[in-house]
Design a protein around this motif. Structure first.
Motif, PDB file in Angstrom:
ATOM      1  N   SER A 647      51.097 -24.913  15.535  1.00  0.00           N
ATOM      2  CA  SER A 647      52.289 -25.591  15.011  1.00  0.00           C
ATOM      3  C   SER A 647      52.077 -26.173  13.618  1.00  0.00           C
ATOM      4  N   GLU A 648      50.832 -26.618  13.327  1.00  0.00           N
ATOM      5  CA  GLU A 648      50.565 -27.183  12.005  1.00  0.00           C
ATOM      6  C   GLU A 648      50.801 -26.145  10.906  1.00  0.00           C
ATOM      7  N   LYS A 649      50.263 -24.938  11.124  1.00  0.00           N
ATOM      8  CA  LYS A 649      50.386 -23.891  10.105  1.00  0.00           C
ATOM      9  C   LYS A 649      51.842 -23.466   9.920  1.00  0.00           C
ATOM     10  N   LEU A 650      52.579 -23.354  11.033  1.00  0.00           N
ATOM     11  CA  LEU A 650      53.987 -22.963  10.936  1.00  0.00           C
ATOM     12  C   LEU A 650      54.789 -24.000  10.144  1.00  0.00           C
ATOM     13  N   ALA A 651      54.530 -25.281  10.413  1.00  0.00           N
ATOM     14  CA  ALA A 651      55.256 -26.346   9.711  1.00  0.00           C
ATOM     15  C   ALA A 651      54.920 -26.352   8.224  1.00  0.00           C
ATOM     16  N   ILE A 652      53.648 -26.115   7.897  1.00  0.00           N
ATOM     17  CA  ILE A 652      53.244 -26.102   6.490  1.00  0.00           C
ATOM     18  C   ILE A 652      53.920 -24.951   5.747  1.00  0.00           C
ATOM     19  N   VAL A 653      53.936 -23.769   6.352  1.00  0.00           N
ATOM     20  CA  VAL A 653      54.584 -22.622   5.708  1.00  0.00           C
ATOM     21  C   VAL A 653      56.071 -22.871   5.530  1.00  0.00           C
ATOM     22  N   PHE A 654      56.708 -23.479   6.550  1.00  0.00           N
ATOM     23  CA  PHE A 654      58.121 -23.828   6.446  1.00  0.00           C
ATOM     24  C   PHE A 654      58.352 -24.776   5.270  1.00  0.00           C
ATOM     25  N   GLY A 655      57.435 -25.732   5.114  1.00  0.00           N
ATOM     26  CA  GLY A 655      57.534 -26.659   3.993  1.00  0.00           C
ATOM     27  C   GLY A 655      57.368 -25.980   2.652  1.00  0.00           C
ATOM     28  N   LEU A 656      56.437 -25.040   2.571  1.00  0.00           N
ATOM     29  CA  LEU A 656      56.233 -24.296   1.323  1.00  0.00           C
ATOM     30  C   LEU A 656      57.475 -23.499   0.942  1.00  0.00           C
ATOM     31  N   LEU A 657      58.156 -22.959   1.933  1.00  0.00           N
ATOM     32  CA  LEU A 657      59.342 -22.141   1.673  1.00  0.00           C
ATOM     33  C   LEU A 657      60.565 -22.962   1.272  1.00  0.00           C
ATOM     34  N   ASN A 658      60.633 -24.199   1.735  1.00  0.00           N
ATOM     35  CA  ASN A 658      61.882 -24.949   1.606  1.00  0.00           C
ATOM     36  C   ASN A 658      61.786 -26.223   0.776  1.00  0.00           C
ATOM     37  N   SER A 659      60.678 -26.437   0.104  1.00  0.00           N
ATOM     38  CA  SER A 659      60.557 -27.621  -0.757  1.00  0.00           C
ATOM     39  C   SER A 659      60.324 -27.189  -2.195  1.00  0.00           C
ATOM     40  N   GLY A 660      60.558 -28.106  -3.101  1.00  0.00           N
ATOM     41  CA  GLY A 660      60.439 -27.790  -4.519  1.00  0.00           C
ATOM     42  C   GLY A 660      59.002 -27.567  -4.940  1.00  0.00           C
ATOM     43  N   PRO A 661      58.779 -26.751  -5.969  1.00  0.00           N
ATOM     44  CA  PRO A 661      57.417 -26.503  -6.477  1.00  0.00           C
ATOM     45  C   PRO A 661      56.734 -27.807  -6.881  1.00  0.00           C
ATOM     46  N   GLY A 662      55.507 -27.951  -6.463  1.00  0.00           N
ATOM     47  CA  GLY A 662      54.730 -29.134  -6.849  1.00  0.00           C
ATOM     48  C   GLY A 662      54.939 -30.355  -5.979  1.00  0.00           C
ATOM     49  N   SER A 663      55.937 -30.331  -5.101  1.00  0.00           N
ATOM     50  CA  SER A 663      56.186 -31.507  -4.250  1.00  0.00           C
ATOM     51  C   SER A 663      55.196 -31.549  -3.096  1.00  0.00           C
ATOM     52  N   ALA A 664      54.924 -32.755  -2.611  1.00  0.00           N
ATOM     53  CA  ALA A 664      53.996 -32.924  -1.486  1.00  0.00           C
ATOM     54  C   ALA A 664      54.664 -32.482  -0.183  1.00  0.00           C
ATOM     55  N   ILE A 665      53.868 -31.929   0.703  1.00  0.00           N
ATOM     56  CA  ILE A 665      54.353 -31.531   2.024  1.00  0.00           C
ATOM     57  C   ILE A 665      53.800 -32.529   3.034  1.00  0.00           C
ATOM     58  N   ARG A 666      54.687 -33.112   3.834  1.00  0.00           N
ATOM     59  CA  ARG A 666      54.302 -34.120   4.817  1.00  0.00           C
ATOM     60  C   ARG A 666      54.629 -33.608   6.214  1.00  0.00           C
ATOM     61  N   ILE A 667      53.624 -33.539   7.073  1.00  0.00           N
ATOM     62  CA  ILE A 667      53.853 -33.134   8.456  1.00  0.00           C
ATOM     63  C   ILE A 667      53.221 -34.148   9.398  1.00  0.00           C
ATOM     64  N   LYS A 668      53.723 -34.152  10.641  1.00  0.00           N
ATOM     65  CA  LYS A 668      53.176 -35.068  11.641  1.00  0.00           C
ATOM     66  C   LYS A 668      52.889 -34.306  12.924  1.00  0.00           C
ATOM     67  N   LYS A 669      51.655 -34.434  13.404  1.00  0.00           N
ATOM     68  CA  LYS A 669      51.235 -33.802  14.657  1.00  0.00           C
ATOM     69  C   LYS A 669      51.160 -34.873  15.738  1.00  0.00           C
ATOM     70  N   ASN A 670      51.676 -34.586  16.932  1.00  0.00           N
ATOM     71  CA  ASN A 670      51.684 -35.603  17.992  1.00  0.00           C
ATOM     72  C   ASN A 670      50.322 -35.768  18.659  1.00  0.00           C
ATOM     73  N   LEU A 671      49.405 -34.798  18.462  1.00  0.00           N
ATOM     74  CA  LEU A 671      48.051 -34.879  19.001  1.00  0.00           C
ATOM     75  C   LEU A 671      47.047 -34.841  17.852  1.00  0.00           C
ATOM     76  N   ARG A 672      45.773 -34.780  18.193  1.00  0.00           N
ATOM     77  CA  ARG A 672      44.749 -34.658  17.162  1.00  0.00           C
ATOM     78  C   ARG A 672      44.882 -33.298  16.488  1.00  0.00           C
ATOM     79  N   VAL A 673      44.792 -33.272  15.165  1.00  0.00           N
ATOM     80  CA  VAL A 673      44.958 -32.016  14.438  1.00  0.00           C
ATOM     81  C   VAL A 673      43.844 -31.047  14.831  1.00  0.00           C
ATOM     82  N   CYS A 674      44.212 -29.788  14.977  1.00  0.00           N
ATOM     83  CA  CYS A 674      43.269 -28.746  15.359  1.00  0.00           C
ATOM     84  C   CYS A 674      42.197 -28.571  14.278  1.00  0.00           C
TER      85      CYS A 674
END
Length: 714
Positions: A647-674
C-alpha cells in the motif's frame, strides 16, 4: 389553555415588577439631592435593587448611593453581604473582596460563606481555601453551608491533605451526619482518587438522597471503577430510587458494553428522561464507546434542535472511533448551520485531522481557530502543535509553539515528543534543557524525552535522563518509562542488557515493557528472547494481534516455518484477527486510501503502469527487493501479496501522478512501515527528486535525496 393563561400571568407579574423598578430608578436619578434620593429607597428596596443589577456599572452606582444614604450605618452588614454576593455574580471578584475586607473583622458566618462561595464560583479555588484557613484562625466556626464550598475547592485542586483537615472540622463541628456535607465529602474524595473513603462515607451516612447516589457513581466513573459504578446503579434501580439526570450521566460514563448501554437506556425511558437533551448527547457518546456508531448516529439524528454539545459529541465520537472523515463532515454541517464551535469542538476536530495526518486540513482548521479568537487558548495551541507534528510539519509546529503566550508542561512535552517522533533526538534534548530552566518536567515529559533518545540511538543521554527522574525531580519511574528504556537498549542491539534491566525492575513488567523487547527481537532476529517476551505477552495482552504477527515473522525469517504456522493457528483458535494494513494520502483536499494490491482507484491502470516503470528505475540505482517481506509481511499485508503492490508504494505513485512537480508527498500508514518499502522509498526520493514524508504507527520518516531522517535506525 390553563397553562397559557398561567404563563401570561407570571409574565405580567414580572413585567409589572420590572416597570416598578425602572420607575424607582427614574425617580431616584431625577432627584436633585442625596437627601431626596434616599426618600425613594428603604433598606429592603435597596437590597432588592442590588439583586436586580445586571451590569457592573449599575451596581457601582447603587453601591455609591448606599454609602451616603441615611440607613447604611444600621444595615451595613446586611447590605455589604448582598453587595459582595452581587459583585461576585457579575464577575468582579476584586470589588467583592475589597468590600469584604472592609468588614472582615466581622464574625458573621454568612458573610464569610458568601465570600468563600464567590471564590469557588469564579474558580479561584486557592483563595477560597486561604480564606477558610483565615476564618479558622479567627475562631469563626464553619457551618453546613461553609463545608460544601470548601470541599468543592479541595476536590478541584485535588488537595487531599487540606480536604482531610476540613473533614476533621466537619466531624468536630457535628455536621458529619448532614446529608449535604456528606455528599460534598464523597465528591471531594472521589476527585482526589480515594474511592475507598467515598464508599465508607456512603455506607456510614444515616441519611441519603439522590445526590448521595450520584456522588458515589460519579466517584466510581472518575476513577475507572466502572463495574462498581454499574453495580451501584443496579442497586438504585432495585431499591426503587428514582434516578435523576446526574445519576444517569455518571453511570453512562461507566458503560463499556452494548448490553449495559441498552439497560441504562431502558431506565431512562422508564423514568421519563428520554427527552432530556443532555442524556441524549451522553447516550450518543456511550454507544460510540461501545463500538455502536450506528446507534450513536441514530441518537444524533433524532435530536431535533441540536445544541453545541450535540454537534461536539458526535464529532468527538467519530474521532475516537477512528472515523476522521465522518467527524470532519459533521463539523462541516455544523458550520453550514451557523453553529459557532467552541474550544472543545475544535479539540475533537483536531483529533480527527491528526488521525488523517492531513496537512491541508490542519492548516484550514488552524485558520478557523485563529479567526474565532476562542478561549482556552493554551489547550488549543498545544493541540495545534500536536496536530502539525502528526501531520509531518515540525516547522509549523515549532512556529505555533514559539508564538504561544503561555506554555505549560503539556505544551513543552508535546513539542519534545514531536522532535522525537521525527527522529531529531538532539533537538528534543536541547528543548528539554530549556524547559528544565523554566518548569518542572512530569512523567509525561520523561516519556517524550526517553522515546526521543530511543529513536535517535542516544544511549548515554537516555540513561542520564532516566536516572535523573527520581534523583533530581522526584518523579518515580512508571511502567511506560521502563518500556522506553527497554526499547532504547533493544534498538541498539543490547538485548541481554535489556533483559537484565527487566529482571531488575522494582515493579512488575507490563505489556508495554515486554512489547518493547519483542519489537527489538524482530529487528535483531533473536528467537530465544522473542519467545520469552511473547510468552508473557500472550498472558498480558492476548487480544493484540501484533504480538502474534511479530513472533510468527521472527520464526519465518529464521527459517522456522513450522513454529510460524503454529503461531498463526494459535491466533485463529483464539479468534484474534490480524489488522489489515492501509495507507492514506491527501490530494487536493480529498483523502485516498490504499490497501495491498488495491485496484479500486479510477487510475488503477495508470498507477500500476507508472509503478512498474518506477521499480525499474530504482533497481538500476541499486535497489534490491527484500524477499523476506514478500513471504511474511511485518504487521500488515498477507503472504500472497507481492512487494511492489504494498500500500505504501501504491500511495506514493498515486501522489507522484497527482501532485505538482517538486511538492512533498505525505502518506500515512496505520501499521509499522514495511522494511522493503522503507528501502524502496529512499531510492524513489532520489530518482524523482521529491521529498516523501511517511508517518507510520510509531514515528515519522522524512525521505530526501536517497536518505531517511531515521538514519535507518528504526
Amino acid at each position: 389553555m390553563a397553562r397559557v393563561v398561567v404563563t401570561q400571568m407570571v409574565m405580567q407579574q414580572k413585567l409589572t415588577k420590572c416597570c416598578h423598578l425602572r420607575q424607582q430608578w427614574r425617580l431616584f436619578f431625577s432627584a436633585s439631592s442625596p437627601q431626596q434620593q434616599t426618600e425613594f429607597f428603604d433598606p429592603e428596596t435597596c437590597t432588592s435593587s442590588i439583586k436586580q443589577c445586571q451590569t457592573l456599572q449599575s451596581l457601582k452606582t447603587l453601591h455609591a448611593f448606599t454609602l451616603r444614604s441615611r440607613f447604611y450605618h444600621h444595615h451595613d452588614l446586611f447590605l455589604v453581604t448582598n453587595l459582595v454576593s452581587q459583585y461576585a455574580s457579575l464577575g468582579s471578584i476584586s470589588h467583592a473582596f475589597s468590600l469584604f475586607s472592609s468588614v472582615s473583622d466581622s464574625c458573621d458566618i454568612f458573610l464569610w460563606n458568601v465570600m468563600i462561595r464567590a471564590f469557588v464560583d469564579n474558580r479561584q479555588f486557592d483563595r477560597s481555601l486561604q480564606l477558610y484557613a483565615q476564618m479558622r484562625e479567627l475562631d469563626i466556626n464553619p457551618d453546613n453551608f461553609t463545608f460544601p464550598f470548601v470541599l468543592k475547592a479541595c476536590g478541584y485542586l485535588r488537595d487531599i491533605e487540606f480536604g482531610v483537615k476540613v473533614h476533621k472540622d466537619v466531624v468536630d463541628s457535628g455536621y458529619w451526619s448532614d446529608v449535604f456535607v456528606g455528599n460534598s465529602l464523597i465528591a471531594m474524595y472521589g476527585k482526589c482518587g480515594r474511592v475507598d473513603v467515598c464508599r465508607q462515607l456512603f455506607d456510614e451516612m444515616p441519611e441519603r438522597n439522590v445526590v448521595t447516589w450520584s456522588s458515589l457513581t460519579g466517584a466510581y466513573a472518575q476513577n475507572g471503577c466502572y463495574e462498581e459504578g454499574l453495580l451501584l446503579f443496579k442497586r438504585v434501580v432495585d431499591e426503587g430510587i428514582r434516578p435523576n439526570r446526574v445519576v444517569i450521566l455518571n453511570v453512562m460514563a461507566c458503560v463499556r458494553k452494548v448490553s449495559e448501554a441498552e439497560d441504562v437506556c431502558r431506565v431512562v425511558v422508564d423514568n421519563g428522561l428520554d427527552l432530556d437533551q443532555s442524556l441524549q448527547n451522553a447516550a450518543m457518546v456511550m454507544f460510540a464507546r461501545c463500538g455502536r456508531m450506528d446507534m450513536a448516529r441514530r441518537f444524533f439524528d433524532g435530536i431535533s434542535n441540536k445544541d453545541l454539545v450535540s454537534w461536539t459529541s458526535m464529532i468527538e465520537a467519530y474521532a475516537q472511533a477512528d472515523l476522521p472523515l465522518e467527524a470532519l463532515e459533521v463539523f462541516r454541517q455544523m458550520i453550514l448551520r451557523r453553529v459557532l464551535p467552541d474550544s472543545v469542538t475544535f479539540l475533537g476536530v483536531i483529533r480527527a485531522c491528526s488521525s488523517l495526518a492531513s496537512f491541508q486540513q490542519a492548516r484550514t482548521v488552524h485558520g478557523i481557530i485563529i479567526h474565532c479568537f476562542l478561549g482556552n487558548q493554551l489547550a488549543l495551541d498545544t493541540a495545534v502543535v500536536d496536530l502539525y507534528v502528526k501531520c509531518g510539519s515540525l516547522m509549523y509546529a515549532r512556529k505555533v509553539f514559539d508564538r504561544m503566550k503561555q506554555k505549560n508542561v503539556i505544551s513543552w512535552s508535546t513539542m519534545i515528543s514531536g522532535y522525537g517522533m521525527h527522529g531529531h533526538g538532539r533537538e528534543a534534548l536541547f528543548l528539554f534543557d530549556q524547559m528544565k530552566a523554566l518548569i518542572k518536567p512530569d512523567h509525561i515529559t520523561f516519556v517524550s524525552v526517553l522515546s526521543a533518545c530511543s529513536h535517535a540511538g542516544l544511549i548515554d543521554e537516555g540513561w542520564e535522563c532516566f536516572n535523573s527522574m527520581l534523583r533530581d525531580f522526584g518523579v518515580a519511574p512508571r511502567p511506560e518509562h521502563y518500556a522506553c528504556m527497554v526499547d532504547m537498549l533493544g534498538r541498539a542491539g543490547k538485548l541481554n542488557e535489556a533483559r537484565e534491566f527487566i529482571e531488575r525492575m522494582p515493579i512488575r513488567p507490563d505489556a508495554g515493557v515486554w512489547g518493547s523487547l519483542l519489537g527489538a527481537c524482530r529487528i535483531h532476529s533473536n528467537v530465544e528472547l522473542a519467545e520469552m517476551a511473547a510468552k508473557a505477552l500472550f498472558d498480558l495482552d492476548a487480544e493484540n494481534p501484533g504480538r502474534y504477527v511479530i513472533l510468527s515473522n521472527i520464526y519465518a525469517s529464521s527459517g522456522k516455518r513450522t513454529e510460524a504456522d503454529r503461531i498463526r493457528a494459535l491466533m485463529k483458535r483464539r479468534g484474534v484477527k490480524k489488522i489489515t494494513g492501509h495507507t492514506v494520502i491527501e490530494i487536493k483536499n480529498k483523502v485516498h486510501t490504499f490497501v495491498a494490491g488495491d485496484r479500486s482507484q479510477p487510475q488503477t491502470e495508470l498507477i500500476y503502469s507508472e509503478l512498474s516503470k518506477l521499480m525499474d528505475r530504482i533497481r538500476r540505482e541499486g535497489y534490491t527487493p527484500d524477499l523476506n517481506f514478500a513471504l511474511h509481511d511485518v504487521e500488515e499485508e498477507t503472504k500472497e501479496k507481492m512487494l511492489y503492490v504494498h500500500s505504501e508504494k501504491l500511495a506514493i505513485v498515486f501522489g507522484l501522478l497527482n501532485s505538482g512537480p517538486g511538492s512533498a508527498i505525505r502518506i500515512k500508514k496505520n501499521l509499522r512501515v514495511c522494511g522493503d518499502c522503507h528501502a524502496a522509498t529512499k531510492f524513489i526520493s532520489k530518482v524523482t527528486g521529491r521529498e516523501i514524508i511517511v508517518r507510520d504507527a510509531h514515528r515519522f520518516h522524512h525521505f530526501k535525496d536517497g536518505t531517511c531522517s531515521c538514519g535507518d535506525y528504526w
